[in-house]
Structures are given as C-alpha cells and as structure tokens.
Design a protein around this motif. Structure first.
Motif: not given
Length: 275
Positions: A134, A176, A179, A260, A265-266, A269
């Motif tokens: 992020n 994706d 993240g 991740p 999915k991470a 994030t």
C-alpha cells in the motif's frame, strides 16, 4: 524474471561526460565570480576579496563533492553516504545544466533525458529500500489504453473489462497479485493529485522519456523508478510496456514481509484505487 532495467553503458557514459563538463563549468563560473571583482573589493575592505574567495572555494568544494559522490554512486552501484542528496543535486542542478550544455554541443535532448532516467533508476535502486504494497504506486499514462476503448479508467481503474487489447489488463493482474496501488493519469496535474492523495513511498512510473524526466523532477524527493513505454504507433497513441520489466521492478521494491498470501489478496491492502 528479468532484472529491473538500469542504465545502458552508452547512456551512462553520456551522463557522466555531461555532468563532468557541467561540474567543470560551475567551478569556472565560481572562480570568475571571485576574479572579476578582485581589484574592486579592495575598496570595500582589505579582507573582502579573501572572504569572497573562501566562500567561492567552499561552494566549489560542495559542487565537486556532489559530483564525485554521484560519480562513485553510479560506478559502484551501491548506496554511499548522502546518496539521496546526490540524486537531488542531479535533478535540481545538474540536469538543467546538462540540457543546456548538450544543446550547445548539438547532443539530442532525448538522449540526455534517457541517460538521466537510466542513472536516476540506478540511484533509486541504490538508495531505496522495500515497502509494503500500500506504499507502492504503479503510475501509468492514459496512452496505454486502447484508443478505441470507451471505458473511462482515469477515475476508476476497475472500469476496465480486461479484454486484453491493451496492457491495462496485465497491469491489473499485477495489482491483484501484489496488492499495490494502480492509477492512470492523463497529465502532470492529475498525476500530482494522485500522489498527494495516496502518499506512496515509491512510484514505479511508465511513460515516455519527456514525461518521465519531468515527473521525476516534480515528485522529488519521492523516489521514482522509471520504465519506458514502447510506441509502435508513435507518441501518445496505443503505447505499450514490457510487463516483465514492471514486475521485476515491483519485486525489487516490494517488502517480502507483506507479500501476497493468495492471488488477488495481499496482506494489509485493499481494493483497486478509485480516484
């Protein structure tokens, strides 16, 4: 996986040659600053010329220190004390001088900018650490989007239907998978607004040499790693980018502790960035 693209030897030689000449010219100007009024300063105070000489010597030493620090950073390809300041001096002082000097010598401005981007990437590789997803922004130009596509992606990247007719689908896959933030900008103003809103610690930017050079200058001291786009149809129309180069750069700067845990999915994030 390919390594993040760094400076080619010819670009590095051009950069080092121009920055050496720029440093020499700055030192000459500083010496002239002392010599020209040398006689007239006696009328002000007997010590005035020596005080000015010490100031000029100090400024000349600072320029030479910055030059040699930058030179060693480029050659050794490793962080040395003050590397962030060297990048700042390159962006704020040496690049404008290099462009003016190159123009006087008949060197193409594009070649100078390409050398600057390549060396900037090496300096960022040397000084930057790793960051959670992020805190990393993938900043893309709107010209990557297919020119016949009527989807508006600047304000919501999720409007893309991932048809595969342009690189945006592949970039969304990277978003994706890892993240990180992904955004598309139509110009410098929107790009700056995106940076202010997201406050990333590092930007991986894709653009042409002109936009990358100006973007690196505008966002300093925020580190920007530049990836050149490819322009098979000319500038600003259906451009593309080598996704393996983007992913290699991303893996270099991504904090492995925040890797991740599954596709799409991470850790730490959220969803795709909406702007």
């Amino acid at each position: 996986m390919n390594e993040p693209h760094i400076a080619e030897p010819s670009r590095k030689r051009l950069f080092i040659g121009l920055i050496s000449a720029s440093c020499f010219l700055v030192c000459i100007l500083l010496v002239l600053l002392w010599v020209i009024p040398y006689v007239g300063l006696d009328a002000i105070h007997p010590s005035a010329k020596w005080i000015l000489g010490i100031l000029v010597l100090g400024l000349g030493g600072l320029v030479c220190w910055a030059y040699w620090g930058l030179f060693l950073n480029i050659v050794l390809k490793r962080p040395i004390p003050g590397s962030r300041r060297f990048r700042g001096l390159t962006i704020k002082l040496f690049l404008p001088l290099m462009v003016m000097l190159g123009r006087a010598l008949g060197i193409d401005k594009k070649a100078i900018m390409l050398s600057f981007i390549s060396v900037n990437n090496e300096l960022v590789l040397a000084e930057a650490g790793t960051y959670p997803p992020n805190k990393i922004l993938l900043l893309m130009p709107h010209c990557l989007q297919n020119s016949k596509c009527d989807r508006r992606l600047t304000y919501d990247i999720n409007n893309c239907v991932r048809c595969g007719k342009c690189p945006i689908a592949g970039l969304l896959d990277l978003h994706d998978k890892y993240g990180v933030h992904l955004a598309i900008a139509t110009g410098g103003t929107i790009a700056r607004r995106i940076v202010v809103q997201l406050r990333p610690k590092l930007i991986i930017a894709v653009a042409c040499h002109r936009d990358l050079s100006s973007g690196i200058q505008d966002t300093y001291p925020l580190p920007v790693f530049g990836v050149m786009n490819q322009r098979p149809h000319g500038p600003c129309l259906d451009t593309t980018v080598a996704l393996p180069n983007v992913e290699a750069a991303l893996l270099r700067f991504l904090d492995k502790d925040h890797a991740p845990d599954a596709r799409g999915k991470a850790i730490g994030t959220g969803q795709a960035t909406k702007l």
